[in-house]
Write a protein that holds these residues in place. Structure first.
Motif, mmCIF file in Angstrom:
data_model
loop_
_atom_site.group_PDB
_atom_site.id
_atom_site.type_symbol
_atom_site.label_atom_id
_atom_site.label_comp_id
_atom_site.label_asym_id
_atom_site.label_seq_id
_atom_site.Cartn_x
_atom_site.Cartn_y
_atom_site.Cartn_z
ATOM 1 N N SER A 87 0.815 -1.165 0.410
ATOM 2 C CA SER A 87 0.577 -0.110 0.057
ATOM 3 C C SER A 87 0.404 1.318 0.669
ATOM 4 O O SER A 87 0.797 1.478 1.217
ATOM 5 C CB SER A 87 -0.593 0.065 1.439
ATOM 6 O OG SER A 87 -2.006 1.103 1.311
ATOM 7 N N ARG A 88 1.278 1.892 -1.303
ATOM 8 C CA ARG A 88 1.835 3.290 -1.538
ATOM 9 C C ARG A 88 1.020 3.514 -2.085
ATOM 10 O O ARG A 88 0.518 3.589 -3.214
ATOM 11 C CB ARG A 88 3.327 2.870 -2.089
ATOM 12 C CG ARG A 88 3.807 2.722 -0.596
ATOM 13 C CD ARG A 88 5.493 2.674 -0.932
ATOM 14 N NE ARG A 88 5.527 1.509 -1.482
ATOM 15 C CZ ARG A 88 6.207 0.845 -0.691
ATOM 16 N NH1 ARG A 88 6.413 0.275 0.372
ATOM 17 N NH2 ARG A 88 6.427 -0.973 -1.693
ATOM 18 N N GLU A 89 1.783 5.538 -2.276
ATOM 19 C CA GLU A 89 0.591 6.445 -3.357
ATOM 20 C C GLU A 89 1.486 5.958 -4.302
ATOM 21 O O GLU A 89 2.549 5.853 -4.634
ATOM 22 C CB GLU A 89 1.082 7.655 -2.162
ATOM 23 C CG GLU A 89 0.125 8.826 -3.591
ATOM 24 C CD GLU A 89 0.060 10.027 -2.470
ATOM 25 O OE1 GLU A 89 0.029 11.445 -3.541
ATOM 26 O OE2 GLU A 89 1.095 9.941 -1.407
ATOM 27 N N ALA A 90 0.264 5.911 -5.402
ATOM 28 C CA ALA A 90 1.021 6.194 -7.124
ATOM 29 C C ALA A 90 2.072 7.909 -6.944
ATOM 30 O O ALA A 90 1.637 8.573 -6.527
ATOM 31 C CB ALA A 90 0.198 5.592 -7.702
ATOM 32 N N PHE A 91 2.966 7.357 -8.196
ATOM 33 C CA PHE A 91 3.693 8.290 -8.857
ATOM 34 C C PHE A 91 3.031 9.024 -9.807
ATOM 35 O O PHE A 91 1.617 8.429 -10.287
ATOM 36 C CB PHE A 91 4.857 7.981 -8.928
ATOM 37 C CG PHE A 91 5.357 9.029 -10.331
ATOM 38 C CD1 PHE A 91 6.398 9.638 -9.287
ATOM 39 C CD2 PHE A 91 5.378 9.253 -11.039
ATOM 40 C CE1 PHE A 91 6.621 10.921 -9.807
ATOM 41 C CE2 PHE A 91 6.331 10.279 -11.735
ATOM 42 C CZ PHE A 91 7.133 11.202 -11.183
ATOM 43 N N ALA A 92 2.713 10.078 -9.237
ATOM 44 C CA ALA A 92 1.837 11.283 -9.838
ATOM 45 C C ALA A 92 2.943 12.103 -11.179
ATOM 46 O O ALA A 92 2.969 12.945 -11.096
ATOM 47 C CB ALA A 92 1.195 12.590 -9.335
#
Length: 722
Positions: free
Chosen positions: A407-412
């Motif tokens: 669970s990690r934030e996706a790269f924008a």
């Protein structure tokens, strides 16, 4: 970038990238061959060379005179050692990276020799050691000269140094040819390399990056005593000039050379099929980690020397030899960050910053993530654990994301260029995101400026890349319009070293100094050809031919932004199925947009023009250029000729001109140049390497001529015009 994407590039982008690659590869050649101080890995270098080859295959008419495909190694002008001209050029090798490419090479050899399926082709195979090529010349059995490869034609004289290498005989046995050059590699074993670096570290000296650099630096010493203290080795792989070649096969000659006292590869063997070649390659690869020396592949050579002679050479490599590079080596590491780099053509490339990891003997800290779609496909985010590989055909790359389920934030991915804050967009159907800043983007400016003054654009004499970079660095030229304001800085330019030098007598008509000559050349371009000016600005998809087509349509270059915007709005107003309807085409004709939007694939150009002029920065630069220059109304005149009104197709490799230049000639002669053969084609101009188009033309009974005949048509028309 795969070859398919190369084909989708505009000619302007391809030309720009080929110019960049020529400069970058030349720099790395100099660092590697002349200075023994490489800054990139072999894999990264191979990737640059392969990219250059893909572009040249897709755009053969854009091959540059300074292309790396035309050169071997690097000239050694800065070397303190004496120069040596090789009697026979020392060539490089073409590379293969998989079985299919090896099979293709064997098939090409068989086709070239016109062999039947049952005719055997014996091929030698040996490991490719990672060392420094050296040619040893023996006359009447005595060593008289040792020389490095250099640029293939001219190398360095390292004779005193080579005499200190125990593997190199000072004299050959009786009965050898009067003149014979043994060629091979000077190298350093892994153990000796480690010991040398340990001693260097203890003494506070320079540490070498790898055994190859250590060997090269040790052999190319001005003081031979330094070389004598270094543990260098040599093995032979072939020969150069010879008064007589006693054997008729590669394998027999190498065994003879071995009998003269030269070490050979312990893996040198003779194979009779692709299966046998690949089996030997795999066996060498299996033993590779335990070998006492560094290797990077296997070399195959056609065994029969008469076959080698018939096969001959291409630009820088023999057709009868091939280097089969080893596949990737892999390791695991953590992705610590993602940076966005802007290339000189505006492409935004994500680069992963890695926790340093050793892969195949090289410490890797960065990895390309290619583009926005690749990030999504791999699911990579900062903190992920990745499998990294280095291969002979790619720069370090991500093979697998081991923690994509975490669970990690996706790269924008950014919507704005990180260099200039212009919009960053991907055209429909493309994966690459590009900065629309163009002429105002710092990452693109110098190459855009080089393109602007180049031969096919404004063609300003004396304005080479070094001068562009100097003027940009000093802040005198930031935009194309600044070039036309350089006269205001004449005194400053004259104060720079080398810029105020006197000209030779023949050039003094244009001024007393090189600066005056440059300023005079700039002034001569105050009224440039409008299509050259448009091409020089470097708008995506607007190549040399497209720029001319646009100007033929609109005449006055100042009208382009408004007409392009009308064309864009017109395209956006069409329903998907309406574009090629009769009503739509009639509407285009009425609105004056037909040549811009028309039925010949100009839609991408329209969208590219819109993206360019949509940016206020680009409009400012555009207006600034037109405040300094005054292109006359564009008028395209044709000359009456024997091909007026005919449809002409060019194919194959043209020697004296680019494909675009040939098409421009055809238009000038009143012909209609196209890229496809049909029953309506009147004439095919075929150069060497013509393929399917030639066969199709023969089937249709179309007239076929060669390049020389075409040039005669051009000359006849020009003489008639006079």
């Amino acid at each position: 970038m795969p070859p398919s994407q190369s084909v989708e590039l505009s000619e302007a982008d391809a030309a720009n990238e080929l110019m960049r690659l020529a400069k970058v590869i030349a720099r790395h050649d100099r660092l590697y061959h002349a200075e023994d101080a490489p800054e990139i890995t072999d894999a990264e270098y191979d990737a640059l060379v392969r990219r250059n080859r893909e572009l040249e295959e897709a755009f053969p008419h854009l091959i540059r005179a300074d292309s790396p495909s035309q050169k071997v190694g690097h000239e050694i002008s800065a070397s303190p050692l004496s120069k040596v001209t090789h009697e026979l050029r020392m060539m490089s090798l073409d590379n293969a990276f998989n079985r299919e490419e090896v099979e293709d090479w064997v098939a090409r050899v068989r086709r070239y020799l016109n062999l039947d399926d049952g005719d055997p082709v014996a091929i030698t195979a040996e490991d490719k050691i990672d060392g420094l090529s050296c040619s040893l010349r023996y006359e009447h059995g005595a060593l008289v000269r040792a020389a490095t490869r250099g640029d293939g034609q001219v190398g360095e004289d390292v004779t005193p140094n080579a005499r200190h290498i125990a593997d190199i005989p000072q004299n050959l046995p009786a009965g050898v040819p009067d003149v014979f050059e043994v060629r091979g590699e000077v190298y350093m074993s892994r153990a000796d390399f480690a010991a040398l670096n340990a001693a260097q570290a203890e003494a506070g000296g320079k540490l070498f990056a790898n055994p190859r650099n250590a060997a090269a630096g040790s052999l190319r010493q001005k003081d031979a005593i330094v070389t004598a203290r270094r543990p260098l080795k040599f093995w032979a792989y072939g020969w150069g000039a010879a008064s007589i070649v006693p054997c008729d096969t590669q394998h027999a000659m190498m065994r003879l050379i071995e009998g003269w006292g030269f070490p050979l590869s312990p893996f040198l063997t003779l194979t009779d099929s692709v299966d046998a070649m690949i089996a030997h390659y795999q066996e060498i690869g299996r033993q590779r980690p335990d070998l006492p020396y560094e290797i990077d592949g296997v070399v195959y050579k056609v065994d029969r020397l008469d076959y080698q002679q018939r096969l001959g050479f291409v630009a820088k490599a023999p057709r009868w030899a091939l280097a089969h590079k080893f596949p990737a080596e892999r390791a695991e590491t953590v992705l610590q960050g993602i940076d966005i780099q802007v290339g000189r053509t505006g492409k935004l490339t994500p680069v992963g910053r890695l926790a340093p990891v050793l892969v195949g003997g090289v410490t890797v800290t960065n990895v390309t993530l290619h583009n926005r779609d690749e990030i999504v496909r791999l699911g990579v985010r900062v903190g992920d654990r990745l499998v990294i590989q280095r291969a002979g055909d790619v720069i370090p790359q991500v093979v697998e994301n081991l923690t994509r389920e975490a669970s990690r934030e996706a790269f924008a991915f950014p919507d704005l260029c990180p260099e200039c804050d212009s919009e960053a967009v991907a055209e429909e159907g493309e994966v690459d995101v590009r900065c629309t800043g163009g002429l105002i983007c710092p990452a693109q400016r110098t190459q855009r400026l080089e393109h602007f003054v180049s031969r096919k654009a404004l063609d300003i004499d004396g304005f080479g890349s070094e001068r562009v970079e100097k003027l940009f660095k000093e802040g005198l030229v930031k935009t194309p319009a600044d070039i036309f304001r350089l006269h205001q800085h004449r005194d400053t330019l004259l104060s720079w070293k080398g810029w105020g030098s006197k000209l030779r007598e023949a050039d003094k008509a244009n001024g007393d100094t090189s600066v005056d000559k440059l300023l005079a050349a700039i002034e001569q371009r105050r009224r440039p050809d409008a299509s050259r000016l448009l091409f020089g600005i470097g708008i995506r998809h607007v190549g040399e031919v497209t720029a001319r087509d646009l100007m033929k349509s609109i005449g006055e270059i100042k009208k382009l932004p408004q007409i392009a915007e009308k064309a864009y709005n017109f395209l956006k107003s069409l329903a998907p199925n309406d574009f090629e309807t009769k009503a739509a085409l009639e509407e285009k004709k009425k609105s004056g947009l037909f040549e811009i939007v028309g039925a010949n694939g100009m839609e991408a150009v329209v969208f590219s023009l819109h993206d360019f002029f949509h940016e206020s920065h680009n409009r400012e630069v555009w207006d600034d250029i037109l405040s300094e220059v005054s292109p006359p109304y564009f008028e395209f005149h044709t000359t009456e000729s024997s091909v007026s009104g005919k449809t002409v197709v060019f194919t194959g490799n043209l020697k004296s001109m680019s494909r675009d230049e040939a098409k421009a000639q055809a238009e000038k002669l009143g012909a209609k140049p196209t890229g496809t053969i049909s029953a309506k084609t009147d004439l095919l101009v075929a150069g060497p390497g013509a393929g399917s188009k030639l066969k199709k033309a023969e089937a249709f009974g179309i007239e076929i001529i060669d390049e020389d005949a075409w040039l005669r048509i051009v000359l006849e028309a020009e003489s008639g015009e006079e």
